[in-house]
Write a protein that holds these residues in place. Structure first.
Motif: not given
Length: 341
Positions: A271-297
């Motif tokens: 379930a944790l892996i799935n949460f992290v994967l859902q927070a990825q930006d599938t267009e520009a890359g990077g991972i956000a704080d939670r799904p649907g938000n803007v990614p940061d380093v």
């Protein structure tokens, strides 16, 4: 995806997500590599200027993320090492950027990045040790800088930096761990200072400091493990305190702490892996704080590090205490500080 759909509340163990949780999104390592490599391409933006003082942290997060992704090469090694060295102040500490004030956190980041680049011999290590030792207070705590703010983050920064440099002898380690132990609360977790509310990030720093200072005997591993696993929400992600929203960065703070105290098996890993994967930006890359938000380093690194700790395919192993690739830890002959039961 709105916050409500991911949930704020702790999931009772009887209702926790199934361990057969299907991964809804694939991991996107190539996009994340490009995201990290492009971080300083646009230097004329408002965002770039207002984060100037955070550049050393950004370098650690981005460079270490690339290393875990098998994406770090030597093309910019010398440029970045020279920049890091330019951030060392006369008192031995490193600043977040050139012409900024030295701080124990940016000093820690600088030492970690130089470790990744196998360039610790390029800095004045004795001055770094003097700087860190000068910040220890009479009660064993560490200040962040000359303005003397104290909390458990700086205890971890100090003991980690000195361990990497093999100079724990420069400070009073017993006093340091005794101070951290005083920050433990009735629930088994830790706050930033004695009497402060338990918080997952401070708990990571406290447990890391105790591990580095051979002070894990101060813990109640079961009580702490229970508090940590209760941070897993209906989304699969962790929050940092009760009743808060889940955030990818806690995937690292909590997961690494559970690993250190040998309680990693108490949470729903899929379930944790799935949460992290859902927070990825599938267009520009990077991972956000939670799904649907803007990614940061910041969240990109901690999401990748969490996946690494969960042995996700295609990533280098990461050490839960040092937050460095395990191969770097081995090359430095650093001691294993994980609790074994």
């Amino acid at each position: 995806i709105n916050a409500e759909s991911w949930g704020d509340l702790v999931v009772p163990r009887s209702q926790s997500p199934s361990r057969s949780t299907k991964m809804a999104v694939e991991f996107l390592p190539e996009l994340h590599k490009q995201f990290c490599l492009n971080l300083d391409k646009e230097k004329d933006t408002w965002e770039y200027f207002v984060t100037e003082h955070l550049r050393m942290g950004g370098a650690y997060w981005g460079i270490t993320a690339l290393d875990l992704l098998f994406g770090l090469d030597d093309s910019r090694r010398e440029e970045l090492v020279q920049w890091i060295l330019a951030c060392q102040a006369p008192n031995g500490g490193f600043s977040g950027n050139v012409d900024h004030d030295p701080h124990i956190t940016s000093t820690h980041y600088a030492v970690l990045v130089l470790s990744v680049y196998n360039a610790l011999d390029r800095m004045d290590a004795n001055k770094v040790v003097e700087f860190v030792a000068s910040l220890q207070q009479p009660d064993g705590s560490f200040a962040g800088d000359q303005w003397l703010e104290v909390d458990t983050r700086f205890s971890y920064n100090a003991l980690s930096t000195l361990t990497v440099l093999n100079r724990l002898d420069a400070v009073d380690v017993t006093k340091a761990t005794d101070f951290v132990a005083k920050c433990r609360n009735f629930d088994g977790a830790f706050g930033g200072v004695p009497g402060a509310e338990s918080h997952a990030a401070y708990t990571f720093c406290a447990v890391g400091a105790l591990a580095l200072g051979s002070g894990l005997h101060h813990l109640d591993a079961d009580a702490l493990g229970w508090w940590l696993c209760e941070r897993q929400t209906k989304s699969g992600g962790f929050n940092g305190r009760p009743e808060k929203q889940p955030d990818v960065c806690y995937s690292w703070w909590i997961l690494s702490t559970l690993y250190t105290i040998d309680r990693l098996h108490w949470i729903d890993k899929d379930a944790l892996i799935n949460f992290v994967l859902q927070a990825q930006d599938t267009e520009a890359g990077g991972i956000a704080d939670r799904p649907g938000n803007v990614p940061d380093v910041f969240h990109t690194f901690f999401g990748i590090a969490a996946l690494s700790l969960l042995e996700y395919p295609g990533l280098k192993p990461v050490d839960p205490v040092y937050a460095l690739p395990c191969e770097v830890v081995r090359s430095l002959h650093l001691p294993d500080r994980v609790l074994r039961e």
